[in-house]
Design a protein around this motif. Structure first.
Motif, PDB file in Angstrom:
ATOM      1  N   LYS A  71       0.828  -1.218   0.000  1.00 25.09           N
ATOM      2  CA  LYS A  71       0.000   0.000   0.000  1.00 25.09           C
ATOM      3  C   LYS A  71       0.860   1.264   0.000  1.00 25.09           C
ATOM      4  N   THR A  72       1.958   1.224  -0.750  1.00 24.93           N
ATOM      5  CA  THR A  72       2.874   2.383  -0.776  1.00 24.93           C
ATOM      6  C   THR A  72       2.157   3.643  -1.234  1.00 24.93           C
ATOM      7  N   GLN A  73       1.265   3.498  -2.179  1.00 20.13           N
ATOM      8  CA  GLN A  73       0.587   4.679  -2.740  1.00 20.13           C
ATOM      9  C   GLN A  73      -0.502   5.221  -1.808  1.00 20.13           C
ATOM     10  N   ASP A  74      -0.772   4.484  -0.688  1.00 15.17           N
ATOM     11  CA  ASP A  74      -1.764   4.949   0.297  1.00 15.17           C
ATOM     12  C   ASP A  74      -1.084   5.552   1.523  1.00 15.17           C
ATOM     13  N   ALA A  75       0.139   6.023   1.367  1.00 14.51           N
ATOM     14  CA  ALA A  75       0.870   6.675   2.474  1.00 14.51           C
ATOM     15  C   ALA A  75       1.084   5.746   3.659  1.00 14.51           C
ATOM     16  N   SER A  76       1.301   4.447   3.377  1.00 14.05           N
ATOM     17  CA  SER A  76       1.490   3.505   4.484  1.00 14.05           C
ATOM     18  C   SER A  76       2.835   3.718   5.176  1.00 14.05           C
ATOM     19  N   GLY A  77       3.785   4.355   4.496  1.00  9.80           N
ATOM     20  CA  GLY A  77       5.054   4.717   5.141  1.00  9.80           C
ATOM     21  C   GLY A  77       6.173   3.720   4.905  1.00  9.80           C
ATOM     22  N   PHE A  78       7.326   4.025   5.525  1.00  5.68           N
ATOM     23  CA  PHE A  78       8.552   3.260   5.296  1.00  5.68           C
ATOM     24  C   PHE A  78       9.150   2.796   6.618  1.00  5.68           C
ATOM     25  N   LYS A  79       9.561   1.521   6.617  1.00 12.71           N
ATOM     26  CA  LYS A  79      10.324   0.988   7.758  1.00 12.71           C
ATOM     27  C   LYS A  79      11.776   0.967   7.310  1.00 12.71           C
ATOM     28  N   ILE A  80      12.608   1.811   7.918  1.00 13.08           N
ATOM     29  CA  ILE A  80      13.973   1.980   7.400  1.00 13.08           C
ATOM     30  C   ILE A  80      15.013   1.565   8.446  1.00 13.08           C
ATOM     31  N   ILE A  81      16.070   0.903   7.980  1.00 14.18           N
ATOM     32  CA  ILE A  81      17.274   0.728   8.800  1.00 14.18           C
ATOM     33  C   ILE A  81      18.428   1.375   8.041  1.00 14.18           C
ATOM     34  N   LYS A 255       3.744 -10.196   3.083  1.00 12.30           N
ATOM     35  CA  LYS A 255       3.437  -8.936   2.397  1.00 12.30           C
ATOM     36  C   LYS A 255       3.208  -7.873   3.453  1.00 12.30           C
ATOM     37  N   ASP A 256       3.858  -6.737   3.264  1.00 16.88           N
ATOM     38  CA  ASP A 256       3.740  -5.651   4.242  1.00 16.88           C
ATOM     39  C   ASP A 256       3.134  -4.445   3.534  1.00 16.88           C
ATOM     40  N   PRO A 257       2.126  -3.794   4.139  1.00 18.60           N
ATOM     41  CA  PRO A 257       1.629  -2.562   3.512  1.00 18.60           C
ATOM     42  C   PRO A 257       2.713  -1.483   3.452  1.00 18.60           C
ATOM     43  N   MET A 258       3.664  -1.511   4.416  1.00 11.01           N
ATOM     44  CA  MET A 258       4.755  -0.529   4.443  1.00 11.01           C
ATOM     45  C   MET A 258       5.932  -1.013   3.594  1.00 11.01           C
ATOM     46  N   THR A 259       6.701  -0.058   3.068  1.00 10.05           N
ATOM     47  CA  THR A 259       7.896  -0.402   2.298  1.00 10.05           C
ATOM     48  C   THR A 259       9.069  -0.610   3.245  1.00 10.05           C
ATOM     49  N   ARG A 260       9.754  -1.749   3.116  1.00 12.53           N
ATOM     50  CA  ARG A 260      10.914  -2.067   3.952  1.00 12.53           C
ATOM     51  C   ARG A 260      12.175  -1.575   3.236  1.00 12.53           C
TER      52      ARG A 260
END
Ligand SMILES: [Zn+2]
Length: 432
Positions: A71-81, A255-260
């Motif tokens: 759901k990247t296009q729905d502003a689900s956000g990013f999990k970043i390291i 599958k994650d709604p957020m982008t890893r």
């Protein structure tokens, strides 16, 4: 060999194959390609799919890899390291070779906060990249000499009688140039290095336009201690964190709604201000491009940032048994005691109350112990990419990392039982 031992061997061979950030990025690229990640170019148009794997590099020394969310296009956000690919070292000057007192020597610059004395009396060699004349444009080639070509010999104690009382003081210009060879009628000449590079790269010395070479220690990393509880290796700061984050990403399932996302930057050791450093636009631009397909891209991008989280992964200072007074008595991380949350109210680390509590609960869920570090009030504090990316992106951030000793030495020390827990915590983070 247990799974844990195999994992440590994998870490050590990654570090051994990565004497420079160029090599580290190259290693990570091969691993990502093997794992089915597609390479993107910043200069090309991107057509991204949901739940798909990509990576890209800048200057061949920084790398970002990600798995797009559902759901990247729905502003689900990013999990970043985030972590860094560079380590303090000695770098060759552009015209390095000179003759002095019958020796052939190479001039070096100090890159970052090198613990200088540890580079003396080691079997050193050279690695980095060489820029060659191409047919249309210059081409860049990775290079690494495996044999110990260089040495910075210490002065004999007979000629430096009070060295043990006063400590070894090294003048950076005069005392660091390594010995490369001897001079003389039949001996090597000033173009020896160019000849050796040309032979290795199968080109002519005249094809060499430029070289970015660093010294490195040829002794491979190893485990040690009475029960194999320690790791001895160069560049644990911060290739151990890169290794842990990359492994967590490539092994993350579902599958994650957020982008890893993992972001590995060059130039942390010199302040991060470069086109490919953590102070650059690299990550911000990649994240914005991920949301361009949404209906209201700018709005989606800003909302995505607000829904994101950043884990800044860098090594932490374990307490040294011979210098316990250098730590605050209530904050003494130990080796093999688990990942450390690093705090500093002066924002040398980006951790705040909520991000710290979040990481602690994540570790609890993963069954991983957590330690806490804050520097002594009367000592200055190191820093990381955490505060820089937090200021750049406005994303809530926690600074964490595994405990170690001898930070910035040519041969550092950490615990074998800390690496798997850190990966476990990162995998928990990347689990949908
Ligand atoms: Zn570091």
């Amino acid at each position: 060999m247990s799974k844990e031992q195999k994992n440590i061997q994998d870490l050590l061979s990654f570090i051994d194959r990565s004497p420079t950030p160029f090599h580290a990025v190259n290693e990570m690229k091969s691993h990502l390609t093997e794992q089915g990640y597609s390479e993107l170019k910043e200069s090309s148009a991107w057509e991204l799919s949901n739940n798909s794997k990509y990576y890209l590099t800048r200057n061949d020394s920084s790398l970002i890899a990600f798995i797009t969310g559902t759901k990247t296009q729905d502003a689900s956000g990013f999990k970043i390291i985030g972590a860094h690919t560079d380590s303090p070292n000695l770098k060759l000057k552009p015209n390095p070779t000179y003759e002095k007192n019958g020796y052939l020597q190479l001039g070096v610059e100090v890159y970052g906060g090198v613990l200088l004395t540890t580079w003396t009396d080691r079997d050193l060699s050279l690695a980095g990249r060489v820029i060659l004349k191409g047919k249309k444009q210059p081409i860049s080639k990775l290079i690494r000499f495996d044999d110990p070509l260089l040495r910075i010999p210490q002065l004999a104690i007979h000629l430096n009688r009070d060295v043990n009382e006063k400590g070894l003081a090294l003048n950076k210009q005069n005392h660091l140039p390594p010995i490369f060879s001897l001079t003389g009628k039949k001996s090597p000449t000033k173009d020896l290095l160019e000849k050796m590079i040309a032979q290795k790269l199968k080109c002519k010395p005249a094809d060499i336009v430029n070289m970015e070479l660093s010294l490195y220690d040829t002794q491979p990393g190893s485990t040690g201690g009475a029960e194999g509880e320690f790791i001895y290796s160069g560049r644990l700061d911060n290739l151990a964190s890169c290794h842990a984050a990359l492994q967590a990403l490539t092994e993350s399932k579902g599958k994650d709604p957020m982008t890893r996302v993992v972001a590995f930057y060059d130039h942390e050791e010199v302040g991060s201000d470069s086109a490919q450093g953590a102070g650059s636009s690299f990550l911000k631009e990649v994240l914005e491009r991920l949301t361009l397909e949404s209906e209201n891209p700018r709005e989606t991008f800003f909302r995505s940032l607000a829904n994101s989280f950043f884990v800044s992964a860098d090594m932490a200072h374990a307490v040294h048994p011979n210098y316990p007074e250098k730590h605050d008595a209530n904050h003494m991380p130990i080796l093999n005691g688990g990942p450390v949350i690093k705090c500093n109210s002066n924002q040398r680390y980006a951790t705040e109350g909520i991000s710290s509590a979040w990481f602690e609960s994540l570790c609890k869920k993963a069954g991983v112990p957590v330690q806490k570090f804050v520097v002594r009030t009367d000592l200055g504090c190191g820093s990381t990419i955490g505060p820089i990316t937090a200021a750049n992106l406005g994303i809530r951030t926690v600074d964490v990392g595994n405990p170690m000793l001898s930070m910035h030495s040519i041969r550092e020390m950490a615990g074998t039982k800390d690496h798997a827990p850190l990966i476990k915590a990162f995998k928990e983070y990347f689990t949908a």
